[in-house]
Design an enzyme around this catalytic site. Structure first.
Site, mmCIF file in Angstrom:
data_model
loop_
_atom_site.group_PDB
_atom_site.id
_atom_site.type_symbol
_atom_site.label_atom_id
_atom_site.label_comp_id
_atom_site.label_asym_id
_atom_site.label_seq_id
_atom_site.Cartn_x
_atom_site.Cartn_y
_atom_site.Cartn_z
ATOM 1 N N ASP A 7 -1.077 -2.533 29.833
ATOM 2 C CA ASP A 7 0.129 -2.745 29.031
ATOM 3 C C ASP A 7 0.113 -1.749 27.872
ATOM 4 O OD1 ASP A 7 2.570 -4.433 28.500
ATOM 5 O OD2 ASP A 7 1.547 -4.669 26.586
ATOM 6 N N HIS A 152 3.794 -9.194 20.384
ATOM 7 C CA HIS A 152 3.295 -8.462 21.543
ATOM 8 C C HIS A 152 2.076 -7.638 21.131
ATOM 9 C CE1 HIS A 152 6.961 -8.577 24.393
ATOM 10 N NE2 HIS A 152 7.086 -9.529 23.493
#
Length: 236
Positions: A7, A152
């Site tokens: 990610d 995030h």
């Protein structure tokens, strides 16, 4: 089988307009089990962070000012991911940024390092058409705790995605995956633990089979119609 779940976080949404990677996180999975190997760096993008992106990840230019630039970590990244299957949620986004970073360094595209690329967003859309398929939505659907995810973060999101991926593909390669209850067995960080794969196989005895047939006959009699397992039902 070696897989790398990956990610990134970025300065904005479009590498074509100058946006850059500011965080990358990877976890390694071998035989559908996480190993202790991870790859994680904050990266100095040498530019400002869009307000919308900052609201998502909370990473400021000031925080990133003393972090390495992408060129200084690229060789370590290549070594970590080389020849693995790479699993990404919304792969087009991350691969666009990674390929751009590699192009700026006059290197072949990042995606060429992968033996295979799996996009869990595309897979989720096929499994759950018409439903929300964000990482948060999938965590909720599979009862994977993400309460510690207030913003995030690349490494945290890669760890959550690894659990989501195993949940989405359970039963394909390891019988034990089908037996995981994702609502229990969480460790102190809220991550669920996988069961061991050395499960015992119990073979039904002749008596077990006789009792099973008896129960099926009683169910069929009570229902007053051919059950779905009946040859008559199949023929009809």
């Amino acid at each position: 089988m070696r897989q790398v779940i990956l990610d990134t976080e970025t300065t904005g949404l479009n590498p074509a307009t100058g946006d850059r990677i500011i965080e990358i996180g990877c976890v390694e999975m071998v035989g559908r089990r996480l190993t202790d190997r991870t790859f994680h760096y904050y990266i100095n993008p040498e530019r400002d962070i869009d307000a919308g992106a900052f609201a998502v990840h909370g990473l400021s230019r000031e925080f990133l000012s003393d972090k390495p630039i992408f060129a200084n970590i690229v060789d370590q990244l290549i070594e970590f991911v080389d020849s693995a299957e790479i699993v990404i949620h919304n792969a087009a986004f991350d691969l666009g940024f990674l390929d751009n970073e590699f192009a700026l360094l006059k290197r072949p595209p990042f995606r060429n390092l992968a033996s295979k690329i799996t996009d869990t967003l595309l897979d989720a859309r096929q499994m759950f058409p018409g439903k929300r398929n964000s990482l948060d939505a999938l965590c909720e659907r599979f009862s994977i705790s993400n309460q510690h995810r207030t913003l995030h973060g690349a490494l945290l999101d890669a760890q959550l995605l690894a659990e989501v991926y195993v949940a989405m593909t359970r039963g394909q390669e390891d019988l034990s995956i089908d037996l995981i209850d994702y609502t229990v067995g969480a460790d102190s960080s809220g991550h669920t633990k996988a069961l061991p794969s050395d499960l015992k196989v119990l073979i039904a005895t002749d008596l077990d089979l006789q009792l099973h047939e008896k129960i099926l006959a009683e169910i069929a009699k009570a229902s007053k119609k051919d059950p779905v397992w009946s040859p008559l039902h199949t023929a009809g």
